[in-house]
Design an enzyme around this catalytic site. Structure first.
Site, mmCIF file in Angstrom:
data_model
loop_
_atom_site.group_PDB
_atom_site.id
_atom_site.type_symbol
_atom_site.label_atom_id
_atom_site.label_comp_id
_atom_site.label_asym_id
_atom_site.label_seq_id
_atom_site.Cartn_x
_atom_site.Cartn_y
_atom_site.Cartn_z
ATOM 1 N N HIS A 1 0.984 -1.185 -0.122
ATOM 2 C CA HIS A 1 0.048 -0.060 -0.108
ATOM 3 C C HIS A 1 0.727 1.112 -0.190
ATOM 4 O O HIS A 1 1.556 1.495 0.939
ATOM 5 C CB HIS A 1 -1.000 -0.004 1.194
ATOM 6 C CG HIS A 1 -1.805 1.188 1.324
ATOM 7 N ND1 HIS A 1 -2.957 1.012 1.728
ATOM 8 C CD2 HIS A 1 -1.623 2.489 1.305
ATOM 9 C CE1 HIS A 1 -3.682 2.488 1.538
ATOM 10 N NE2 HIS A 1 -2.732 3.159 1.451
ATOM 11 N N HIS B 1 1.457 5.465 -1.679
ATOM 12 C CA HIS B 1 0.929 6.628 -2.510
ATOM 13 C C HIS B 1 2.479 7.010 -2.813
ATOM 14 O O HIS B 1 3.457 7.475 -2.267
ATOM 15 C CB HIS B 1 0.359 7.603 -1.380
ATOM 16 C CG HIS B 1 -0.601 7.052 -0.687
ATOM 17 N ND1 HIS B 1 -2.087 7.215 -1.359
ATOM 18 C CD2 HIS B 1 -0.822 6.506 0.330
ATOM 19 C CE1 HIS B 1 -2.879 6.558 -0.671
ATOM 20 N NE2 HIS B 1 -2.214 6.130 0.307
ATOM 21 N N LYS C 1 -9.402 -0.327 -5.650
ATOM 22 C CA LYS C 1 -9.359 0.407 -4.441
ATOM 23 C C LYS C 1 -10.677 1.090 -4.323
ATOM 24 O O LYS C 1 -11.093 2.007 -5.010
ATOM 25 C CB LYS C 1 -8.175 1.501 -4.320
ATOM 26 C CG LYS C 1 -8.244 2.315 -3.239
ATOM 27 C CD LYS C 1 -7.673 1.449 -2.114
ATOM 28 C CE LYS C 1 -7.912 2.347 -0.570
ATOM 29 N NZ LYS C 1 -6.721 2.571 -0.069
ATOM 30 N N HIS D 1 -10.392 1.170 1.841
ATOM 31 C CA HIS D 1 -9.907 2.271 2.832
ATOM 32 C C HIS D 1 -11.373 1.934 3.874
ATOM 33 O O HIS D 1 -12.456 2.582 3.627
ATOM 34 C CB HIS D 1 -10.109 3.556 2.369
ATOM 35 C CG HIS D 1 -9.791 4.734 3.620
ATOM 36 N ND1 HIS D 1 -8.565 5.212 3.719
ATOM 37 C CD2 HIS D 1 -10.470 5.062 4.789
ATOM 38 C CE1 HIS D 1 -8.416 5.931 4.514
ATOM 39 N NE2 HIS D 1 -9.758 5.828 5.139
ATOM 40 N N HIS E 1 -4.438 -0.607 5.960
ATOM 41 C CA HIS E 1 -3.870 0.325 7.136
ATOM 42 C C HIS E 1 -4.721 0.068 8.343
ATOM 43 O O HIS E 1 -5.555 0.982 8.653
ATOM 44 C CB HIS E 1 -3.772 1.520 6.907
ATOM 45 C CG HIS E 1 -4.839 2.374 6.063
ATOM 46 N ND1 HIS E 1 -6.094 2.152 6.180
ATOM 47 C CD2 HIS E 1 -4.571 3.291 4.906
ATOM 48 C CE1 HIS E 1 -6.562 3.052 5.001
ATOM 49 N NE2 HIS E 1 -5.687 3.427 4.472
ATOM 50 N N ASP F 1 1.498 2.573 3.514
ATOM 51 C CA ASP F 1 0.710 3.785 3.470
ATOM 52 C C ASP F 1 1.606 5.092 3.434
ATOM 53 O O ASP F 1 1.113 6.021 3.916
ATOM 54 C CB ASP F 1 -0.416 3.828 4.454
ATOM 55 C CG ASP F 1 -1.494 4.761 4.137
ATOM 56 O OD1 ASP F 1 -1.528 5.288 3.067
ATOM 57 O OD2 ASP F 1 -2.055 5.275 5.039
#
Ligand code: NCD
Ligand code: ZN
Length: 353
Positions: A12, A14, A98, A135, A173, A246
């Site tokens: 995971h 970004h 996602k 999420h 997460h 994350d």
């Protein structure tokens, strides 16, 4: 003391785009073999074509000779075309879809407002055994921010599981003992990523001596008892739990302001922090499963054939506090303790000279 483990994968991550992508890519590419790349760009990566184009932009900024492999995702909306998702999966262009509940986190405005509207896409994912990355927070203002994960599990996740019992789900997460229990009781269909920062921070850290914007992320850190539950899951040889950092870079100017962004940039220190945490828990021997084995296995991938070596130094290792981006900077996660574990060898960069 040293530790050699298979090259970790970050399930995971970004990376953003443009100048930030260029600045942050090296931190991940030097230590990780693969990463599941989050699609919450602005505008979000909502189609197969956008995911393919984004992957090209990532490959274009990789350091020379890097073998890093970005695994792409598509951002689910109320109007996602199931055929487009099916073709992207068949073509090997995406590894997951996602789900961001609309309004739940950074760039989630185009996310799902009503899970019923995504049923055809969920069916395609179930048929192809493609993970739905979730999420897991409701976004209602009326729900206390510390309860949003648990309420999401009760209201939404249970429903998805009942609709599509064979759908692989990653509760991203995870931050609560409730989330850990949900995953355990629905394993092997469900799994969860655990971040480095949620293994280190509880909610007190956000207010330690004053408001600490660089410890603010979503889902927010919870009570200490929840952090303990995450630690037990991560270090307990349970295949349902694996690393997803994350790592979420934001410019300092976007975090140190009256309405600061959620997200913590951990990539440069992720492995050093993890080794520290696992050693503290007496579980260094379980680090490889958590960081390098369980994640790829859940995604139907072989663990990396390469290795990385971590060495424990006698003195604290030097760590940068920030990464420059143009005139601004990104603050690197400070775990609040000295780091001694250093990544010393790196087989992922094949220097052919
Ligand atoms: C992430 C981001 O900045 O994109 N922020 C965060 O606090 N984790 C989004 C997310 O994963 O929620
Ligand atoms: Zn994220």
């Amino acid at each position: 003391m040293n530790l050699i483990i298979r090259r970790p994968d970050d399930m995971h991550l970004h990376l953003r785009d443009g100048a930030i992508l260029k600045s942050v890519i090296g931190a991940t590419a030097s230590n990780f073999g693969r990463a599941i790349i989050m699609p919450n760009l602005s505008p979000p990566v909502t189609t197969a074509a956008a995911a393919i184009a984004y992957r090209k932009r990532i490959l274009a900024v990789l350091p020379e000779f890097s073998s890093f492999d970005p695994l792409m995702t598509v951002y689910l909306t109320d109007n996602t075309d199931p055929a487009d998702v099916g073709e992207a999966i068949a073509g090997g262009h995406i590894s997951a879809v996602k789900l961001y509940p609309a309004g739940s986190t950074t760039n989630s405005q185009s996310g799902v407002t009503d899970i019923e509207r995504t049923r055809d896409v969920l069916a395609v994912l179930a048929e192809t055994s493609t993970p739905l990355c979730v999420h897991g927070e409701v976004s209602d203002f009326g729900v206390d921010v510390f309860d949003r994960e648990k309420i999401f599990i009760d209201r939404v996740l249970e429903k998805i599981v009942s609709w599509e019992p064979s759908l692989p789900i990653v509760l991203e997460h995870v931050t609560t003992a409730d989330g850990i229990e949900f995953v355990r009781s629905n394993h092997p269909q469900t799994a969860a990523t655990i971040t480095v920062h949620h293994l280190i921070l509880n909610r007190n850290h956000m207010f330690l001596g004053g408001l600490r914007p660089h410890y603010y992320c979503l889902p927010v850190a919870k009570r200490e008892q929840h952090r303990q539950a995450l630690l037990e899951a991560a270090t307990g040889r349970e295949t349902a739990f694996f690393l997803g950092t994350d790592s979420a870079p934001h410019l300092a100017s976007d975090k140190e302001t009256s309405v600061g962004c959620a997200g913590i940039f951990t990539a440069p220190v992720a492995l050093s922090c993890l080794a520290h945490v696992f050693e503290d828990a007496g579980a260094l021997q379980c680090l490889e499963e958590f960081a390098s084995i369980n994640g790829p296995r859940f995604y139907g991938l072989e663990p990396s054939p390469e290795t990385v070596e971590l060495r424990k130094r006698a003195a604290p290792i030097p760590v940068a506090h920030e990464l420059p981006v143009g005139d601004d900077r990104i603050i690197i996660f400070d775990p609040g303790f000295n780091l001694y574990w250093e990544v010393v060898r790196n087989e992922g960069i094949h220097n052919e000279n």
